[in-house]
Design an enzyme around this catalytic site. Structure first.
Site: not given
Ligand code: VG1
Ligand code: CO
Length: 541
Positions: A113-114, A277, A279, A281-282, A376
């Protein structure tokens, strides 16, 4: 087809955290590390035989190699089918959508992710269940138990599967279907939002900048924002995914997207700015001259939700993670709908969404989403904002000013202390936890404490209880302070301190100034500087 059974031993530390298993890339690339964890997933879900899975990742270093391993192990376990994103790419929300749309049994998302990527960055593996959402704790604990006892794994011997071409092949008995990663997701977005209104907005000269941070949303954002909706070419920047995210930190906050933030506060700022981000989702949301905190963005989306076609019938309820500001609660009150408070991490929203108790949910960490998938969704939030701005016909500044005038403003900030000595961080939390019962009635830095506790969550759908989810201090004037340790870091500990104060006027003040008394109280209560050896937070959001 030759299936090899490889002897192995349990590897310590394969316990999934807030969002899957995350480790330094070099750790994931050690012999057997990935294979052990994948085999443990198969065990944790009762075997992969006959099942259909979705597979994809955010394109970081080791993504392609790891995908080939997952495919070989899925074939060895007798999976019926694996649906893979082309070049092993899928954003997290797109993977969630595919699992649901194709009625798969689950999916594997390769992402940290992030967290930064590359050989010196991080890698991660997440398992999602048939509802499209992150595996709940009942499943992740089974996976973890399996990592502690396994002695072998099965993997087929084969050449690498060609993942660059859309279409079907077979690996043993397992069908491998390579799909375009963007198509299904883009169709879903067109179903949810008023694309005609957004097209008209861009046609009228509305300018935006979307920073894909060299991560997975580049192809999605280019296809949807520029090619479909007509945003000017170049509206999407850093749009080509790279294995180390251009050497950057793909976390959309004011620190890591500084060039975008600077542009949005400059004389030539476009009308709207956003970022996502690693992946996808943010989301980070900005207007000309204004940064909208994720908590405020969630509240404002909830307040304006009926402007988007898919939400025109109203919201069944809303949900937020505990540390997220209570701006959402104020909107829910006015709408007369329930507002649920869950532990940090998207997996806790799954039951509420499945049961139809919540339509929208979000986290202070730049995560916003709804029942359209079970993750998300960064671009979804961006499109929701474009839909709202198109319908309201006001600037972001004006929209937020009106929102605060109606509901008050929950000034909010999070201070992160990263890579802190784990023992020191645990000691800070333990000491504070031990004193929680004595805090009511005391006044650190002159702020009177009304109550203090440790957050635990009773899931209203399945009755499960999750404890130790953050230390909360409520002040008599309505302010709040929360302390938590991160569950996504890979080095040492990250202390997160969340601060919130409610104001009914003076909305244009600097949040750090408004929150100064709460920040001082946090220091007095937890001795952050002395215990972490840090003068200041590493990241302020
Ligand atoms: C962080 C955030 C949390 C988010 C999680 C996964 O967890 O605080 O809100 O759900 O990251 O986000 P933690 O335990 O480090 O505070 V993502 O976009 O990294 O999958
Ligand atoms: Co993410």
């Amino acid at each position: 087809m030759q299936i090899n059974t490889v002897s192995t031993q349990p590897i310590d530390g394969q316990k999934p955290g807030t969002s899957g298993l995350r480790k330094q890339t070099s750790v994931f690339m050690q012999p057997h590390f990935l294979e052990n964890f994948i085999q443990a997933i198969w065990t944790g879900i009762g075997g992969v035989a006959g099942k259909t899975l979705v597979l994809g990742g955010d394109g970081r270093h080791f993504n392609e190699q790891a995908s080939q391993v997952v495919l070989r192990m899925a074939a060895a376990g007798g999976a019926a089918k694996v649906i893979v994103g082309q070049n092993a790419l899928l954003s997290t929300p797109a993977a969630s959508n595919l699992i649901r749309k194709r009625k798969a049994d689950g999916g594997i998302i390769l992402s940290a992710s992030h967290n930064p990527g590359g050989p010196n960055g991080d890698f991660g593996v997440k398992y999602n269940t048939a509802n499209g959402g992150p595996a709940p704790e009942s499943v992740t604990s089974k996976i973890y138990e399996a990592t502690k006892t396994l002695t072998e794994y099965q993997i087929v011997e084969s050449q690498d599967i060609d993942l660059s071409t859309v279409g079907e092949t077979k690996l043993g008995e397992t069908v491998i279907e390579v799909v375009d990663p963007v198509t299904d997701y883009a169709e879903l977005m067109a179903d949810l939002f008023d694309f005609d209104a957004i097209k008209a907005l861009f046609a009228g000269g509305f300018r935006m900048r979307f920073d894909a941070m060299h991560a997975v949303t580049g192809p999605y954002a280019t296809a949807i924002l520029e090619d479909t909706l007509g945003a000017a070419k170049g509206s999407v920047i850093n749009a080509v995914p790279s294995t180390d995210f251009g050497g950057g930190h793909p976390d959309p906050n004011p620190i890591w997207t500084k060039p975008l933030v600077d542009e949005m506060f400059s004389e030539t700022a476009p009308d709207f700015g956003a970022a996502s981000d690693g992946d996808g989702d943010r989301n980070m949301i900005l207007g000309r001259g204004i940064y909208v905190t994720p908590s405020d963005s969630l509240a404002a989306i909830a307040a304006n939700a009926t402007l988007a076609p898919a939400y025109a019938g109203g919201l069944a309820g809303v949900a937020r993670s505990m540390p997220t500001s209570r701006a959402l609660d104020r909107v829910a009150d006015k709408l007369g709908i329930a507002c649920f408070e869950t532990p940090t991490g998207w997996k806790f929203f799954g039951n509420l969404l499945d049961a139809g108790k919540a339509t929208l949910c979000g986290e202070e960490s730049a995560g916003t989403g709804s029942d359209h998938v079970r993750e998300k969704d960064g671009l979804w939030a961006v499109l929701f904002w474009l839909n709202i701005l198109a319908k309201r016909g006001v600037s972001m500044q004006q929209l937020m000013a009106e929102h605060w005038a109606e509901y008050g403003r929950n000034f909010y900030s999070r201070h992160d202390y990263e890579g802190v000595d784990a023992e020191a961080a645990n000691a800070l939390m333990d000491d504070l936890r031990a004193r929680l019962g004595t805090l009511a009635g005391t006044s650190p830095s002159g702020l009177e404490i009304e109550s203090a506790d440790e957050f635990a969550y009773d899931d209203p759908v399945d009755g499960s209880r999750t404890e130790a989810q953050g230390l909360r201090v409520h002040f008599a004037d309505g302010a709040r302070l929360v302390f938590r340790l991160s569950g996504t870091g890979t080095v040492g500990a990250t202390l997160r301190v969340y601060m919130e104060a409610l104001a009914t006027d003076g909305f244009d003040r600097d949040p750090q100034e408004v929150l100064a008394p709460v920040i001082a109280a946090a220091e007095e209560l937890a001795q952050i500087k002395a215990r972490t050896g840090r003068d200041a937070p590493d990241v302020i959001t």
